[in-house]
Every structure is written in structure tokens, then in C-alpha cells.
Write a protein that holds these residues in place. Structure first.
Motif, PDB file in Angstrom:
ATOM      1  N   VAL A 179       0.888  -1.161   0.000  1.00  0.00           N
ATOM      2  CA  VAL A 179       0.000   0.000   0.000  1.00  0.00           C
ATOM      3  C   VAL A 179       0.920   1.204   0.000  1.00  0.00           C
ATOM      4  O   VAL A 179       1.721   1.381   0.913  1.00  0.00           O
ATOM      5  N   LYS A 180       0.836   1.992  -1.066  1.00  0.00           N
ATOM      6  CA  LYS A 180       1.753   3.116  -1.256  1.00  0.00           C
ATOM      7  C   LYS A 180       0.981   4.431  -1.134  1.00  0.00           C
ATOM      8  O   LYS A 180       0.204   4.774  -2.012  1.00  0.00           O
ATOM      9  N   PRO A 181       1.201   5.184  -0.034  1.00  0.00           N
ATOM     10  CA  PRO A 181       0.506   6.464   0.131  1.00  0.00           C
ATOM     11  C   PRO A 181       1.070   7.516  -0.811  1.00  0.00           C
ATOM     12  O   PRO A 181       2.214   7.414  -1.271  1.00  0.00           O
ATOM     13  N   GLY A 182       0.264   8.541  -1.079  1.00  0.00           N
ATOM     14  CA  GLY A 182       0.666   9.610  -1.980  1.00  0.00           C
ATOM     15  C   GLY A 182       1.696  10.550  -1.384  1.00  0.00           C
ATOM     16  O   GLY A 182       2.401  11.233  -2.114  1.00  0.00           O
ATOM     17  N   CYS A 183       1.812  10.612  -0.060  1.00  0.00           N
ATOM     18  CA  CYS A 183       2.802  11.487   0.563  1.00  0.00           C
ATOM     19  C   CYS A 183       3.174  10.961   1.939  1.00  0.00           C
ATOM     20  O   CYS A 183       2.544  10.046   2.456  1.00  0.00           O
ATOM     21  N   GLY A 184       4.184  11.577   2.536  1.00  0.00           N
ATOM     22  CA  GLY A 184       4.689  11.138   3.827  1.00  0.00           C
ATOM     23  C   GLY A 184       3.784  11.427   5.002  1.00  0.00           C
ATOM     24  O   GLY A 184       4.029  10.946   6.107  1.00  0.00           O
ATOM     25  N   CYS A 185       2.717  12.207   4.783  1.00  0.00           N
ATOM     26  CA  CYS A 185       1.788  12.523   5.876  1.00  0.00           C
ATOM     27  C   CYS A 185       0.861  11.354   6.168  1.00  0.00           C
ATOM     28  O   CYS A 185       0.137  11.358   7.158  1.00  0.00           O
ATOM     29  N   THR A 186       0.878  10.342   5.308  1.00  0.00           N
ATOM     30  CA  THR A 186      -0.018   9.197   5.446  1.00  0.00           C
ATOM     31  C   THR A 186       0.803   7.926   5.620  1.00  0.00           C
ATOM     32  O   THR A 186       1.705   7.660   4.832  1.00  0.00           O
ATOM     33  N   VAL A 187       0.474   7.162   6.654  1.00  0.00           N
ATOM     34  CA  VAL A 187       1.172   5.906   6.926  1.00  0.00           C
ATOM     35  C   VAL A 187       0.167   4.770   6.783  1.00  0.00           C
ATOM     36  O   VAL A 187      -0.872   4.780   7.447  1.00  0.00           O
ATOM     37  N   PRO A 188       0.476   3.792   5.928  1.00  0.00           N
ATOM     38  CA  PRO A 188      -0.443   2.675   5.758  1.00  0.00           C
ATOM     39  C   PRO A 188      -0.116   1.493   6.666  1.00  0.00           C
ATOM     40  O   PRO A 188       1.022   1.308   7.086  1.00  0.00           O
ATOM     41  N   ASP A 189      -1.131   0.711   6.937  1.00  0.00           N
ATOM     42  CA  ASP A 189      -0.978  -0.587   7.578  1.00  0.00           C
ATOM     43  C   ASP A 189      -2.037  -1.468   6.918  1.00  0.00           C
ATOM     44  O   ASP A 189      -3.118  -0.978   6.560  1.00  0.00           O
ATOM     45  N   TYR A 190      -1.734  -2.732   6.728  1.00  0.00           N
ATOM     46  CA  TYR A 190      -2.692  -3.594   6.028  1.00  0.00           C
ATOM     47  C   TYR A 190      -2.472  -5.042   6.407  1.00  0.00           C
ATOM     48  O   TYR A 190      -1.450  -5.410   6.986  1.00  0.00           O
TER      49      TYR A 190
END
Length: 158
Positions: free
Chosen positions: A95-106
Motif C-alpha cells: 500500500v503506497k501512500p501519496g505522501c509522507g503525511c499518510t502511513v499505511p498498515d494492512y
């Protein structure tokens, strides 16, 4: 102090011999035994990796979420539910977020047919003001990868 005195001549020698004779500084070739970090995978490579497993289908609980009003500096998160609607195990490879302000977990384990997994996006609103819309790309063994999930927030002053 004795160790520093022993090391200084070595540092000076390395500094003076860092460039080869007819080499400009921007052509410096380093002879090191360090392991290079792997290059970032391209979108095409990530899709190919995700689709290397037998394809399946999935259903998202939603593809877009609205946080509404969020205080600046607040950390919020949302969980997107993923259901494997196909006949093969669903494997979310990245899962690749559009910017560093978003952190994914899955869910990293294969999701069996009929079973559910999740994708969580955690958003840090510290650097934003007003309406914000962000996205993340989900790479999985589905025909139309990546799948884009989005969220929006109205970041309010503290």
C-alpha cells in the motif's frame, strides 16, 4: 585522544586520494564494499509483483472516506475493510501512500475467499490547513491494480 591521533593521518590520506587523477568531483567513483539500497520499484514493477499470484477479486467497504473537521496537528486514521470476493487467496503486496503525511498498515497474510482483511491509513494533519484530499495505491493480485483509496479532511486551526 591517542586513537584520534592514530586516525587523523588515515582520514587525511583518504581525503587526499578520494578522487582519481583525471576525475572531476562530480565524477567521483567510490570503491566501497557497502551494500546499495535497492532502487525504488516502479509502478509497473509493483503491479507485476502483485499480479504474480493467481488473480482474484475484492470488494472495499468504501473507496473514499471523509474525516470531516480535524484539528491541525491531530493524527487520525481510518480502516477500509477488504473482502476477497474471488476464488483465489487475496494477497495485498503493498500500500503506497501519496505522501509522507499518510502511513499505511494492512493485512499482510493471504485473505482467503470470502474472508475479510483491512487497510488502515493514518494521517498526520500537522502540515496542512483547510481542505485536504489524499490517496493511497493498493497493490494486490487483482486485474486492475493498483486500486486507489482516498480520504479527505478539513484541517482547522488549533
Amino acid at each position: 585522544m591517542k586513537n584520534l591521533i592514530k586516525v587523523l593521518p588515515l582520514i587525511a590520506a583518504l581525503t587526499l586520494t578520494g578522487c582519481k587523477k583525471d576525475q572531476k568531483a562530480d565524477q567521483l567513483i567510490e570503491d566501497t564494499n557497502l551494500v546499495e539500497a535497492p532502487a525504488a520499484a516502479t509502478q509497473e514493477e509493483m503491479v507485476k509483483e502483485a499480479q504474480s499470484n493467481p488473480l482474484t477479486t475484492l470488494a472495499l467497504s468504501e473507496s473514499n472516506f471523509e474525516f470531516g473537521k480535524v484539528k491541525k496537528g491531530e493524527h487520525v486514521q481510518h480502516v477500509y475493510e477488504v473482502t476477497n470476493t474471488g476464488k483465489n487467496p487475496l494477497i495485498i503486496s503493498q500500500v503506497k501512500p501519496g505522501c509522507g503525511c499518510t502511513v499505511p498498515d494492512y493485512t499482510h497474510e493471504p485473505i482467503l475467499p470470502g474472508q475479510k482483511g483491512s487497510i488502515t491509513l493514518k494521517f498526520d494533519s500537522s502540515n496542512f490547513d483547510g481542505l485536504v484530499s489524499k490517496q493511497a495505491e493498493v497493490y494486490a493480485n487483482v486485474e486492475k491494480a493498483p486500486i486507489v483509496i482516498t480520504f479527505s479532511a478539513d484541517v482547522q486551526p488549533k
